[in-house]
Design a protein around this motif. Structure first.
Motif, PDB file in Angstrom:
ATOM      1  N   ASP A   1      -1.760  -2.386  -1.227  1.00  0.00           N
ATOM      2  CA  ASP A   1      -0.515  -2.083  -1.918  1.00  0.00           C
ATOM      3  C   ASP A   1       0.302  -1.161  -1.018  1.00  0.00           C
ATOM      4  N   ILE A   2       1.519  -0.907  -1.405  1.00  0.00           N
ATOM      5  CA  ILE A   2       2.419  -0.151  -0.539  1.00  0.00           C
ATOM      6  C   ILE A   2       1.947   1.292  -0.340  1.00  0.00           C
ATOM      7  N   GLN A   3       1.264   1.834  -1.334  1.00  0.00           N
ATOM      8  CA  GLN A   3       0.703   3.180  -1.185  1.00  0.00           C
ATOM      9  C   GLN A   3      -0.347   3.187  -0.075  1.00  0.00           C
ATOM     10  N   GLN A   4      -1.214   2.181  -0.057  1.00  0.00           N
ATOM     11  CA  GLN A   4      -2.243   2.101   0.979  1.00  0.00           C
ATOM     12  C   GLN A   4      -1.628   1.922   2.369  1.00  0.00           C
ATOM     13  N   ILE A   5      -0.565   1.137   2.440  1.00  0.00           N
ATOM     14  CA  ILE A   5       0.107   0.928   3.732  1.00  0.00           C
ATOM     15  C   ILE A   5       0.571   2.262   4.304  1.00  0.00           C
TER      16      ILE A   5
ATOM     17  N   SER B   1      12.793   1.686   4.853  1.00  0.00           N
ATOM     18  CA  SER B   1      12.931   2.951   4.153  1.00  0.00           C
ATOM     19  C   SER B   1      13.216   2.703   2.674  1.00  0.00           C
ATOM     20  N   ASN B   2      14.160   1.791   2.388  1.00  0.00           N
ATOM     21  CA  ASN B   2      14.487   1.462   0.992  1.00  0.00           C
ATOM     22  C   ASN B   2      13.334   0.785   0.281  1.00  0.00           C
ATOM     23  N   LEU B   3      12.595  -0.077   0.985  1.00  0.00           N
ATOM     24  CA  LEU B   3      11.441  -0.748   0.380  1.00  0.00           C
ATOM     25  C   LEU B   3      10.422   0.274  -0.113  1.00  0.00           C
ATOM     26  N   PHE B   4      10.100   1.247   0.728  1.00  0.00           N
ATOM     27  CA  PHE B   4       9.141   2.272   0.331  1.00  0.00           C
ATOM     28  C   PHE B   4       9.712   3.164  -0.764  1.00  0.00           C
ATOM     29  N   LEU B   5      10.958   3.585  -0.619  1.00  0.00           N
ATOM     30  CA  LEU B   5      11.565   4.468  -1.614  1.00  0.00           C
ATOM     31  C   LEU B   5      11.688   3.794  -2.981  1.00  0.00           C
ATOM     32  N   ASN B   6      11.908   2.474  -2.989  1.00  0.00           N
ATOM     33  CA  ASN B   6      11.965   1.746  -4.269  1.00  0.00           C
ATOM     34  C   ASN B   6      10.633   1.752  -4.996  1.00  0.00           C
ATOM     35  N   HIS B   7       9.563   2.025  -4.277  1.00  0.00           N
ATOM     36  CA  HIS B   7       8.233   2.143  -4.883  1.00  0.00           C
ATOM     37  C   HIS B   7       7.822   3.619  -5.022  1.00  0.00           C
ATOM     38  N   GLN B   8       8.788   4.525  -4.868  1.00  0.00           N
ATOM     39  CA  GLN B   8       8.572   5.969  -4.940  1.00  0.00           C
ATOM     40  C   GLN B   8       7.527   6.451  -3.938  1.00  0.00           C
ATOM     41  N   ILE B   9       7.521   5.818  -2.767  1.00  0.00           N
ATOM     42  CA  ILE B   9       6.606   6.211  -1.693  1.00  0.00           C
ATOM     43  C   ILE B   9       7.456   6.753  -0.548  1.00  0.00           C
TER      44      ILE B   9
END
Length: 195
Positions: free
Chosen positions: A89-93, A112-120
């Motif tokens: 998942d994006i957290q693990q990445i 940057s937006n991809l991660f921020l959209n997942h609150q990461i």
């Protein structure tokens, strides 16, 4: 024309070859730019058209129809081979060293937006100037990174890392200034892009 490296390698080379065969007498000048720089060169009248990758902010009188859609996949080198048997998942990445283009690129903005959209929080360990630098860095185990699927060879030192997020789809865009007249050679080249 102002051209981003990814657009050149995925889409434009075959179109340039077609155009050159049809119009060998026409001289072409390519300027290698990031997408943002290519659009800036177009706005300043330095280039006639820009062929870039999304996302990019376009303001009137510019227009930017899509020419081609491509997919990016997460890849790693031999040290990350075990990750290819998992679904991250994006957290693990975010726990792994991440390689991407620099802050002043549309690619950086996209991820940057991809991660921020997942609150990461988005962190990078290696920022590079051009997309072709990502693959050798990944191959030498300096981190993981997203890379256009079409540009990954069947290299035994590169592994696709599967995620539970949809693989990023991006577009190659033709950016034109609608307020300026298009010369005949440029129009013929634009026509070749849609073949």
């Amino acid at each position: 024309m102002g051209v981003s490296e990814t657009a050149l390698n995925i889409f434009l080379l075959s179109k340039l070859e077609q155009f050159h065969k049809a119009y060998p007498q026409v001289k072409i000048k390519l300027s290698n730019h990031s997408s943002i720089q290519a659009v800036d060169a177009l706005e300043k009248g330095i280039v006639d058209i820009a062929i870039v990758t999304s996302p990019i902010t376009i303001k009137k009188p510019l227009r930017a129809p899509s020419l081609y859609c491509f997919e990016e996949v997460l890849i790693g080198g031999k040290e990350y081979e075990s990750l290819s048997n998992q679904i991250l998942d994006i957290q693990q990445i975010s726990y792994y060293p991440f390689i991407t283009l620099g802050k002043n690129t549309s690619t950086y903005t996209y991820y940057s937006n991809l991660f921020l959209n997942h609150q990461i929080p988005f962190h990078t360990d290696l920022e590079v100037a051009t997309a072709d630098q990502i693959l050798p860095l990944v191959k030498h185990n300096l981190g993981i990174g997203f890379y256009p699927k079409e540009l990954i060879s069947k290299d035994s030192d590169i592994f696709e890392i599967h995620t539970n997020i949809k693989n990023p789809e991006r577009d190659i865009l033709l950016v034109q200034d609608a307020s300026r007249a298009t010369n005949i050679a440029t129009q013929k080249f634009i026509d070749t892009l849609s073949l």
